[in-house]
Design an enzyme around this catalytic site. Structure first.
Site, PDB file in Angstrom:
ATOM      1  CE1 TYR A   1      -4.199  -1.548   0.335  1.00  0.00           C
ATOM      2  CE2 TYR A   1      -3.240  -2.788   2.162  1.00  0.00           C
ATOM      3  CZ  TYR A   1      -4.263  -2.590   1.252  1.00  0.00           C
ATOM      4  OH  TYR A   1      -5.342  -3.423   1.247  1.00  0.00           O
TER       5      TYR A   1
ATOM      6  CG  ASP B   1      -8.131  -3.085  -5.202  1.00  0.00           C
ATOM      7  OD1 ASP B   1      -7.416  -2.749  -4.242  1.00  0.00           O
ATOM      8  OD2 ASP B   1      -8.486  -4.260  -5.407  1.00  0.00           O
TER       9      ASP B   1
ATOM     10  CG  HIS C   1      -9.239  -5.115  -1.736  1.00  0.00           C
ATOM     11  ND1 HIS C   1      -8.127  -4.367  -2.042  1.00  0.00           N
ATOM     12  CD2 HIS C   1      -9.152  -5.359  -0.399  1.00  0.00           C
ATOM     13  CE1 HIS C   1      -7.419  -4.155  -0.941  1.00  0.00           C
ATOM     14  NE2 HIS C   1      -8.022  -4.756   0.066  1.00  0.00           N
TER      15      HIS C   1
END
Length: 591
Positions: free
Chosen positions: A334, A362, A453
């Protein structure tokens, strides 16, 4: 075979119903586990997990867990013990209790007193998880999900005040806490954990999911199992595989089947991998992601492990836990709003030896995961009522608390800049349309993961397997198929699901939740068993399909005529429907 009892809809107001349900669950698991004796190693692991289970009863840690990865990012040391001066003057519990305000905040962790007043505004999990527990022993909140040496990284030496004299009174010790559950619920789950069937009786991935649903805390189960909004995409990810059928070949010599393949320059034993999932210590408090690493590498079949930025353990701990130096581990990234933190993290994991970076794209904002949000963040015995006096976002749930640091301004330019800063292959994770796969190929990344996800972000996104079927022919037409590797995840529960994705051109297939559940119930041995189950299903199905290697898996082995016909009923997946627990409506408060 496990009998999937409809036990979840029990009236909360009927004690007799609760007792009957508890007895039914126990009898089911007793009957299920009576045929095969447990191995010695399994019994030892089971006892350790049972003893550690009470350490998980923490509600407030879920708001603090956004700091797990954030604080672990700079952990360059394998030595995880904080450096403390035990010769300092001891501090009395009464003195600690005086410092119970946001502007004067002391806490006790493992018998040592810290002044966190200046750290409060910088805590990635928000101030409230610390503020509401000022003047208390917060060991039960801190310890399960933080590497001990994060204290050294973020607490100045002068703020490490000294050892506690004796112990805090019970009313000033943060208790193990499980939101939404009574002591009876917790006791029943602990008993069920001690009655888990032997691994030899587990025959498919749904068995792990069912057992996890009965033994995890409500908060852990909600966090692991939740999808976005109405969970349409969460279900569709799986159901889409049921609209694809095989066209098997016959009279083929299938005595020898080879399911090994190559991914990102590494030869791998199987065409699937363990996808990144956050907070494994919610289910396996002792070992977390370390047991996933061990399970991926300890058996005959070695499987790539993708390590999450939001892991409960530091990258150092997870990589050190791998049984072999040759084990393949990737890192899911991330991107932090503070790019220096991201740059330092990338350098660190590259130095540690990960083989690729999977950049998640996403999640510019976390999806509305309502099952998770129903179990509202609560930090004190007073719970939400006390928190209504503050501006804390009560209904954020664990997922929202975790998302604070993720940069919503991430663009294609940032991906290109990241390529210049590392020699690692870069894979973009979370691609959901063909046009973006083409763009990724054009800018020269090593691969993409078609993923939504796990149905946890934008509800009504298409299933990744459907995007894969649309994308691969277009890449071939544009001579881009060999420019990057295409992976897929989401909804995979069977070896046949893996084969369908491979036939459509996927390089590898990721699974997340099934390995979470296996790890939660059985630790490293559960992860290894899940790998064996999937491997055996793939080998058997390849024989029945009439192929002997991954290279022989082609689109002509599939019937895709109903893939996009979402209004057409799919075959009823009995096991999936039995273990699936959907969103619920808000209930009235107790009088």
């Amino acid at each position: 075979m496990l009998k999937y009892k409809p036990l979840l809809k029990i009236s909360k107001n009927c004690e007799a119903a609760i007792l009957r349900a508890s007895k039914t669950r126990l009898n089911t698991i007793r009957a299920y586990g009576s045929t095969v004796p447990k191995s010695k190693s399994f019994e030892q692991d089971s006892r350790k997990r049972t003893q550690s289970w009470t350490a998980l009863r923490v509600g407030a840690i879920l708001a603090a867990t956004s700091s797990v990865a954030y604080l672990n990012w700079h952990n360059g040391q394998i030595d995880n013990e904080p450096k403390l001066d035990m010769n300092k003057q001891k501090i009395s519990p009464a003195e600690v209790a005086k410092h119970n305000k946001p502007d004067d905040c002391w806490v006790v962790i493992n018998g040592y007193v810290y002044d966190l007043t200046r750290f409060l505004p910088n805590h990635p999990g928000g101030q409230d998880v610390i503020k509401f527990n000022a003047g208390k022993d917060v060991t039960a909140i801190f310890e399960p999900l933080h590497a001990p040496n994060v204290i050294d990284k973020y607490i100045a030496p002068e703020k490490k005040l000294g050892p506690l004299q004796g112990s805090m009174p019970p009313e000033l010790v943060c208790p193990p806490y499980a939101p939404g559950e009574t002591k009876e619920d917790i006791a029943r789950k602990e008993q069920l954990k001690s009655l888990l069937p032997p691994l030899d009786n587990i025959i498919n991935l749904y068995d792990f999911e069912y057992l996890a649903s009965q033994t995890l805390t409500k908060q852990a189960w909600a966090y692991y199992s939740s999808g976005a909004n109405d969970e349409v995409t969460h279900r569709e990810n799986h159901n889409a595989y049921h609209r694809i059928f095989f066209k098997p070949k016959i009279l083929v010599d299938v005595r020898k089947v080879d399911i090994s393949t190559d991914m990102l320059g590494s030869h791998v034993d199987v065409p699937f991998y363990v996808s990144a999932t956050a907070l494994c210590k919610l289910g396996n408090p002792l070992e977390g992601e370390k047991d996933v690493a061990r399970g991926c590498g300890q058996g005959v079949t070695k499987v790539p492990q993708m390590i999450s930025t939001l892991a409960s353990c530091s990258p150092e701990e997870i990589i050190e836990a791998a049984p072999s130096d040759k084990q393949i581990q990737w890192y899911q990234l991330y991107v932090n709003s503070d790019r220096k933190i991201t740059d330092d993290l990338v350098k660190n994991v590259e130095k540690l030896g990960v083989k690729a970076l999977f950049v998640t794209v996403d999640a510019p904002s976390l999806g509305q995961r309502e099952k998770d949000m129903k179990l509202k963040f609560s930090n004190t015995k007073a719970g939400p009522k006390a928190m209504k006096k503050t501006n804390v976002e009560e209904s954020q749930g664990a997922s929202r608390a975790l998302s604070k640091f993720i940069d919503p301004s991430l663009t294609w330019k940032d991906i290109e800049e990241l390529k210049k800063k590392t020699k690692l292959p870069i894979v973009i994770k979370g691609v959901q349309r063909t046009e973006d796969v083409i763009k990724a190929a054009e800018i020269g990344v090593s691969g993409v993961v078609l993923s939504n996800h796990g149905g946890r972000q934008l509800d009504f996104s298409r299933a990744p397997i459907e995007v894969l079927a649309e994308t691969m022919p277009i890449l071939e037409q544009r001579n881009l198929k060999d420019k990057l590797e295409v992976f897929v995840d989401g909804g995979v529960r069977r070896g046949t699901d893996v084969l369908k994705a491979l036939c459509l051109g996927a390089k590898g297939v990721g699974l997340g939740r099934p390995f979470l559940y296996a790890n939660s119930c059985y630790g490293r041995n559960g992860v290894e068993k899940a790998i064996e189950i999937l491997r055996d299903e793939i080998e058997m199905s390849m024989r029945l399909l009439g192929v002997t290697s991954i290279a022989e898996l082609k689109p002509d082995l599939l019937d895709l005529s109903t893939l996009k016909a979402r209004t057409v009923g799919v075959p009823n997946d009995v096991l999936y429907n039995e273990v699936y627990e959907g969103p619920t409506l808000t209930e009235f408060e107790d009088a």
